[in-house]
Write a protein that holds these residues in place. Sequence first.
Motif, mmCIF file in Angstrom:
data_model
loop_
_atom_site.group_PDB
_atom_site.id
_atom_site.type_symbol
_atom_site.label_atom_id
_atom_site.label_comp_id
_atom_site.label_asym_id
_atom_site.label_seq_id
_atom_site.Cartn_x
_atom_site.Cartn_y
_atom_site.Cartn_z
ATOM 1 N N LEU A 1 66.089 57.388 42.212
ATOM 2 C CA LEU A 1 65.596 56.211 41.492
ATOM 3 C C LEU A 1 64.736 56.618 40.303
ATOM 4 O O LEU A 1 64.888 56.069 39.201
ATOM 5 N N SER A 2 63.854 57.577 40.497
ATOM 6 C CA SER A 2 62.986 58.042 39.409
ATOM 7 C C SER A 2 63.815 58.594 38.252
ATOM 8 O O SER A 2 63.572 58.262 37.089
ATOM 9 N N ASP A 3 64.789 59.425 38.592
ATOM 10 C CA ASP A 3 65.659 59.988 37.556
ATOM 11 C C ASP A 3 66.447 58.892 36.849
ATOM 12 O O ASP A 3 66.615 58.924 35.617
ATOM 13 N N LEU B 1 54.913 51.834 35.912
ATOM 14 C CA LEU B 1 56.238 52.365 35.603
ATOM 15 C C LEU B 1 56.213 53.887 35.545
ATOM 16 O O LEU B 1 57.126 54.562 36.048
ATOM 17 N N SER B 2 55.168 54.429 34.941
ATOM 18 C CA SER B 2 55.045 55.884 34.843
ATOM 19 C C SER B 2 55.036 56.521 36.225
ATOM 20 O O SER B 2 55.675 57.551 36.458
ATOM 21 N N LYS B 3 54.344 55.903 37.171
ATOM 22 C CA LYS B 3 54.288 56.436 38.537
ATOM 23 C C LYS B 3 55.657 56.370 39.208
ATOM 24 O O LYS B 3 56.028 57.270 39.981
ATOM 25 N N TYR B 4 56.427 55.303 38.923
ATOM 26 C CA TYR B 4 57.777 55.209 39.491
ATOM 27 C C TYR B 4 58.671 56.323 38.942
ATOM 28 O O TYR B 4 59.502 56.865 39.668
ATOM 29 N N GLU C 1 56.420 54.173 44.939
ATOM 30 C CA GLU C 1 57.711 53.501 45.003
ATOM 31 C C GLU C 1 57.544 52.042 44.588
ATOM 32 O O GLU C 1 56.588 51.384 45.007
ATOM 33 N N PRO C 2 58.455 51.517 43.786
ATOM 34 C CA PRO C 2 58.346 50.116 43.361
ATOM 35 C C PRO C 2 58.588 49.170 44.540
ATOM 36 O O PRO C 2 59.478 49.431 45.363
#
Length: 252
Positions: free
Chosen positions: A4-6, A33-36, A42-43
Motif C-alpha cells: 500500500l505504501s509503495d 499521508l507522509s506516514k502512510y 496504516e490509514p
Amino acid sequence: MKILSDNLRYLRDLKKLSQQDLADHLNISRTALSKYEIEKSEPPLYVMQRISAFFFISIDILISVDLSKTDIQKLLKMEDNRILLPILVDKTGKDFIEIIPHKTIAGYLTGYSDPEFIEQLQSFSLPMLRSGKYRAFAIEGDSMPPHESGSFIIGRYVEKLVNITDGKTYVVLTQNDGIVYKRLSRKDDNTFSFQSDNELYKPYEVNANEIIEVWEFASSIATKEADADLSKQSTKNILVKIRTQISSIIDK
C-alpha cells in the motif's frame, strides 16, 4: 502494508501530485499521508475508501498488487476492480432514490463510494420505476433542453460501460469533469463522445478510464416554479409530493 505504501507513492507520482495535493483531495493532513507512504502508520478504513475512490482502484488491489508492475489502463477496465456502489434501502429491502442537489454535488465527487456520505443524503421513492438502482441529480445550465437549470434527472445505475447505448442520455461522474448530463456515443473501445442537445455546445471526448459512474436517464423533475435556492428539505418535499401524486394515479 508495504505494498500500500509503495502504491500510494507510485499513484501520486503517476498523477504528478505533491503530498499536499493528494492530502487535500483525501481531506487528510500531509503529515498523515507522509506516514502512510513510509509505513509509519496504516490509514483507517474511511481513508482507504477515499484513496480507492480518488484513484478508482478497489481496496483489495491497493493492498495486494504492486501497481508499478501493472498496466493501470487495463486494470481500470477489469470487472474485479469495480468499487461497490453504496445504496440505501427501507425496512422491506426496497431501494431508496438518493437526492443529489446542486449544493451537494461537490461532496458527491469525493463521497460517492462512502456509505456514511450516502446515508446522509435525502431520499425518496417512485412507484412507477422498474427494477434497478436510481439516483436523482440536479443539473445546471442550458446544454440539455428541454431540461432547465435546477431540474433533477433521475438515473438508473449502469453497471458496465458495455451496456451504454449510443444516442441515449446519461448522468456521468468522471474524474476530470465531475457530474455531467450528456448524450453518449461510443467512438471506440476506449473513448466516448459526450454531446449536448444544445448545438451551441461542442461535443467532446472522454476516455473510458476516466468514467467512474454512469446513470441512464429514467425520468426528470422540473423545479423551475419552486424557490431557486432549494434547501434539502424543500427539495425532498417537492419529490414527495410528486411521488404521492403518481401513487394516487396508479391506485385509480
